[in-house]
Design a protein around this motif. Structure first.
Motif, mmCIF file in Angstrom:
data_model
loop_
_atom_site.group_PDB
_atom_site.id
_atom_site.type_symbol
_atom_site.label_atom_id
_atom_site.label_comp_id
_atom_site.label_asym_id
_atom_site.label_seq_id
_atom_site.Cartn_x
_atom_site.Cartn_y
_atom_site.Cartn_z
ATOM 1 N N ASP A 9 -10.029 -4.016 3.237
ATOM 2 C CA ASP A 9 -8.940 -3.050 3.036
ATOM 3 C C ASP A 9 -7.563 -3.706 3.046
ATOM 4 O O ASP A 9 -6.551 -3.043 2.784
ATOM 5 N N PHE A 10 -7.495 -4.990 3.343
ATOM 6 C CA PHE A 10 -6.214 -5.665 3.533
ATOM 7 C C PHE A 10 -5.229 -5.406 2.395
ATOM 8 O O PHE A 10 -4.095 -4.986 2.625
ATOM 9 N N THR A 11 -5.629 -5.652 1.172
ATOM 10 C CA THR A 11 -4.723 -5.536 0.026
ATOM 11 C C THR A 11 -4.174 -4.115 -0.106
ATOM 12 O O THR A 11 -2.977 -3.930 -0.357
ATOM 13 N N GLN A 12 -5.024 -3.123 0.088
ATOM 14 C CA GLN A 12 -4.569 -1.745 -0.049
ATOM 15 C C GLN A 12 -3.648 -1.332 1.100
ATOM 16 O O GLN A 12 -2.692 -0.575 0.894
ATOM 17 N N ILE A 13 -3.909 -1.827 2.294
ATOM 18 C CA ILE A 13 -3.040 -1.514 3.437
ATOM 19 C C ILE A 13 -1.674 -2.175 3.258
ATOM 20 O O ILE A 13 -0.637 -1.545 3.488
ATOM 21 N N ILE A 14 -1.664 -3.419 2.804
ATOM 22 C CA ILE A 14 -0.388 -4.104 2.551
ATOM 23 C C ILE A 14 0.420 -3.345 1.500
ATOM 24 O O ILE A 14 1.645 -3.221 1.592
ATOM 25 N N ARG A 15 -0.256 -2.834 0.472
ATOM 26 C CA ARG A 15 0.431 -2.043 -0.557
ATOM 27 C C ARG A 15 1.143 -0.841 0.074
ATOM 28 O O ARG A 15 2.302 -0.555 -0.244
ATOM 29 N N LEU A 16 0.481 -0.169 1.014
ATOM 30 C CA LEU A 16 1.107 0.971 1.690
ATOM 31 C C LEU A 16 2.279 0.517 2.561
ATOM 32 O O LEU A 16 3.326 1.173 2.588
ATOM 33 N N TYR A 17 2.115 -0.589 3.286
ATOM 34 C CA TYR A 17 3.205 -1.078 4.135
ATOM 35 C C TYR A 17 4.422 -1.480 3.299
ATOM 36 O O TYR A 17 5.549 -1.335 3.750
ATOM 37 N N ARG A 18 4.201 -1.958 2.097
ATOM 38 C CA ARG A 18 5.335 -2.292 1.221
ATOM 39 C C ARG A 18 6.085 -1.026 0.809
ATOM 40 O O ARG A 18 7.289 -1.071 0.572
ATOM 41 N N GLN A 19 5.383 0.089 0.731
ATOM 42 C CA GLN A 19 6.059 1.360 0.462
ATOM 43 C C GLN A 19 6.890 1.775 1.672
ATOM 44 O O GLN A 19 7.986 2.306 1.520
ATOM 45 N N LEU A 20 6.376 1.530 2.870
ATOM 46 C CA LEU A 20 7.088 1.878 4.110
ATOM 47 C C LEU A 20 8.321 0.996 4.298
ATOM 48 O O LEU A 20 9.387 1.482 4.674
ATOM 49 N N ASN A 21 8.175 -0.301 4.040
ATOM 50 C CA ASN A 21 9.249 -1.282 4.249
ATOM 51 C C ASN A 21 9.397 -2.156 3.004
ATOM 52 O O ASN A 21 8.986 -3.321 2.999
ATOM 53 N N PRO A 22 9.991 -1.616 1.946
ATOM 54 C CA PRO A 22 10.057 -2.361 0.690
ATOM 55 C C PRO A 22 10.883 -3.648 0.758
ATOM 56 O O PRO A 22 10.720 -4.524 -0.090
ATOM 57 N N ASP A 23 11.746 -3.794 1.749
ATOM 58 C CA ASP A 23 12.576 -4.993 1.852
ATOM 59 C C ASP A 23 11.908 -6.116 2.648
ATOM 60 O O ASP A 23 12.470 -7.209 2.742
ATOM 61 N N ASP A 24 10.723 -5.852 3.212
ATOM 62 C CA ASP A 24 10.023 -6.917 3.927
ATOM 63 C C ASP A 24 9.654 -8.031 2.947
ATOM 64 O O ASP A 24 9.246 -7.751 1.816
ATOM 65 N N PRO A 25 9.778 -9.271 3.378
ATOM 66 C CA PRO A 25 9.421 -10.369 2.475
ATOM 67 C C PRO A 25 7.909 -10.422 2.240
ATOM 68 O O PRO A 25 7.126 -10.020 3.100
ATOM 69 N N VAL A 26 7.527 -10.915 1.085
ATOM 70 C CA VAL A 26 6.119 -11.162 0.791
ATOM 71 C C VAL A 26 5.748 -12.459 1.495
ATOM 72 O O VAL A 26 6.395 -13.489 1.281
ATOM 73 N N LEU A 27 4.748 -12.405 2.343
ATOM 74 C CA LEU A 27 4.338 -13.590 3.096
ATOM 75 C C LEU A 27 3.305 -14.353 2.287
ATOM 76 O O LEU A 27 2.254 -13.820 1.940
ATOM 77 N N GLU A 28 3.614 -15.584 1.995
ATOM 78 C CA GLU A 28 2.718 -16.399 1.174
ATOM 79 C C GLU A 28 2.020 -17.488 1.982
ATOM 80 O O GLU A 28 1.255 -18.271 1.426
ATOM 81 N N ASP A 29 2.269 -17.498 3.290
ATOM 82 C CA ASP A 29 1.671 -18.536 4.132
ATOM 83 C C ASP A 29 0.380 -18.082 4.810
ATOM 84 O O ASP A 29 -0.207 -18.824 5.587
ATOM 85 N N GLY A 30 -0.059 -16.843 4.528
ATOM 86 C CA GLY A 30 -1.297 -16.343 5.118
ATOM 87 C C GLY A 30 -1.132 -15.742 6.498
ATOM 88 O O GLY A 30 -2.114 -15.285 7.086
ATOM 89 N N SER A 31 0.082 -15.721 7.027
ATOM 90 C CA SER A 31 0.270 -15.184 8.379
ATOM 91 C C SER A 31 -0.029 -13.683 8.438
ATOM 92 O O SER A 31 -0.454 -13.180 9.483
ATOM 93 N N ASP A 32 0.163 -12.970 7.321
ATOM 94 C CA ASP A 32 -0.185 -11.545 7.308
ATOM 95 C C ASP A 32 -1.697 -11.352 7.367
ATOM 96 O O ASP A 32 -2.192 -10.469 8.081
ATOM 97 N N VAL A 33 -2.436 -12.194 6.684
ATOM 98 C CA VAL A 33 -3.904 -12.127 6.731
ATOM 99 C C VAL A 33 -4.381 -12.456 8.140
ATOM 100 O O VAL A 33 -5.269 -11.778 8.672
ATOM 101 N N ASP A 34 -3.795 -13.475 8.766
ATOM 102 C CA ASP A 34 -4.151 -13.836 10.136
ATOM 103 C C ASP A 34 -3.880 -12.684 11.097
ATOM 104 O O ASP A 34 -4.718 -12.371 11.948
#
Length: 96
Positions: A9-34
């Motif tokens: 569900d990770f990808t779909q949950i992140i999509r929702l969180y981007r709607q909640l906080n659209p100015d949050d940076p996209v994390l490309e280091d994998g720390s969000d997955v961790d």
């Protein structure tokens, strides 16, 4: 269906969180997955989703916290409640 979040569900949950906080940076280091994996593996944390026909349209996070007062009864905090933008203000009907 209201259910516990799963690793896929990770990808779909992140999509929702981007709607909640659209100015949050996209994390490309994998720390969000961790962080997601740690949340799913933590006994006091529960991440839930509302799944409509395989699409996660809402999510929330329940933190159950140990407590020394009230006869050592735990308490809970609900965080990060997000509903898909297109469904806000509408009745969400999920099949059981």
């Amino acid at each position: 269906m209201f259910r516990a979040a799963r690793p896929d569900d990770f990808t779909q949950i992140i999509r929702l969180y981007r709607q909640l906080n659209p100015d949050d940076p996209v994390l490309e280091d994998g720390s969000d997955v961790d962080a997601f994996q740690r949340i799913l593996g933590s006994p006091g944390l529960r991440l839930f989703v509302l799944d409509l026909d395989g699409i996660v349209v809402a999510t929330t996070y329940l933190n159950v916290i140990p407590n020394l007062s009230r006869s050592a009864s735990p308490y809970a905090v609900i965080e990060n409640v997000v509903v898909e933008e297109s469904r806000r203000g509408n009745s969400l009907r999920a099949s059981a």
